[in-house]
Design an enzyme around this catalytic site. Structure first.
Site, PDB file in Angstrom:
ATOM      1  N   GLY A 129       0.797  -1.220   0.000  1.00 35.54           N
ATOM      2  CA  GLY A 129       0.000   0.000   0.000  1.00 35.54           C
ATOM      3  C   GLY A 129       0.822   1.259   0.000  1.00 35.54           C
ATOM      4  O   GLY A 129       0.287   2.333   0.225  1.00 35.54           O
ATOM      5  N   CYS A 130       2.141   1.180  -0.202  1.00 37.35           N
ATOM      6  CA  CYS A 130       2.979   2.379  -0.067  1.00 37.35           C
ATOM      7  C   CYS A 130       4.091   2.341  -1.081  1.00 37.35           C
ATOM      8  O   CYS A 130       4.807   1.356  -1.196  1.00 37.35           O
ATOM      9  CB  CYS A 130       3.548   2.458   1.330  1.00 37.35           C
ATOM     10  N   GLY A 131       4.267   3.421  -1.803  1.00 35.25           N
ATOM     11  CA  GLY A 131       5.340   3.494  -2.780  1.00 35.25           C
ATOM     12  C   GLY A 131       6.488   4.359  -2.344  1.00 35.25           C
ATOM     13  O   GLY A 131       7.409   4.597  -3.109  1.00 35.25           O
TER      14      GLY A 131
END
Length: 278
Positions: A117-119
């Site tokens: 869920g995180c880049g």
């Protein structure tokens, strides 16, 4: 590198025993399948670069797409080989890249742990963000009808999601809306990297077409598309303000809420008008 290598080091999903619970307090024992999420370490010429949490399928494509979409290599020709191995704790994907690319990679190397869920995991300063996309070349517009047609086909190309309900997908469509193939992963960024890698393996990067995705449009997805020259991205859900801003800077056509007979165009000039979902 070929796209027909069976490089899945672990299964895409696992069977589990569960209890189906009812509002009245009763329950029934049952079998279910749950999508796999495992650590995938990516190395370049023996140097560890990133650990991504991913569904362990199509890992060659994911690693190649990651290298291209993050600007770690300039072209598929700079990747000389990819080796995938499985271990007790997860998978490792080792890329052999050209020395020029490796030297540049070491200059901007950062320690990073990617999550589904995180880049931005591992980016340690605002200056480390790369928010200045290169302008995309002008292309003939993709009609909205083609975007919606491709999006309507996406579910048919998601066997893992049909089994588990837990996967995102990124699909590649021709300008007339024919969906050619899709890649699945528990993380939307990984699904797009797998798609970009598959396009590179099939020498389709730079050809006419567009991407449809079963997720919202984050800035990372837009940035990845812009970096590899993909000019149109359509997602089933909403974009973020930064995704819209980067699409506008790059000249990328960005659609959100692409469902049924409607889509919202947030950036770019395309064929036909988008409209807000009713």
């Amino acid at each position: 590198m070929t796209d027909d290598v069976a490089d899945a080091c672990l299964p895409a999903f696992e069977a589990l025993h569960v209890t189906r619970c009812r509002a009245d307090g009763t329950g029934t024992d049952a079998d279910d399948v749950v999508v796999s999420e495992v650590p995938v370490a990516i190395t370049f010429n023996g140097l560890s670069h990133a650990v991504m949490m991913a569904t362990p399928t199509d890992l060659e494509a994911m690693a190649l797409g990651f290298a291209l979409s993050e600007g770690l290599i300039a072209s598929p020709a700079q990747c000389y080989g990819i080796d995938v191995t499985a271990g007790r704790l997860g998978c490792e994907v080792a890329l052999e890249v050209a020395q020029q690319a490796f030297v540049q990679l070491k200059h901007k190397r950062r320690s990073m742990e990617g999550r589904s869920g995180c880049g931005l995991c591992g980016v340690d300063s605002l200056a480390a963000l790369d928010l200045q996309p290169e302008p995309l070349p002008a292309r003939p517009p993709v009609p909205v009808a083609a975007v919606l047609q491709a999006m309507a086909q996406l579910a048919d190309h998601q066997p893992v999601n049909r089994a588990t309900g837990g996967c995102h997908a990124a699909g590649w469509a021709t300008p007339d809306g024919a969906l050619q193939f899709a890649m699945e992963d528990v993380g939307r960024h990984n699904a797009l990297d797998k798609l970009i890698g598959r396009l590179a393996q099939r020498r389709l990067l730079g050809t006419a077409g567009f991407v449809v995705m079963s997720s919202r449009a984050s800035y990372e997805l837009v940035r990845k598309c812009a970096r590899v020259g993909i000019g149109t991205l359509a997602t089933v859900s909403a974009p973020s303000t930064l995704a819209v801003a980067i699409a506008q800077q790059a000249g990328l056509v960005l659609y959100g809420f692409s469902r049924g007979q409607q889509a919202v165009r947030y950036a770019g000039v395309a064929g036909g008008a988008g409209s807000a979902p009713g």
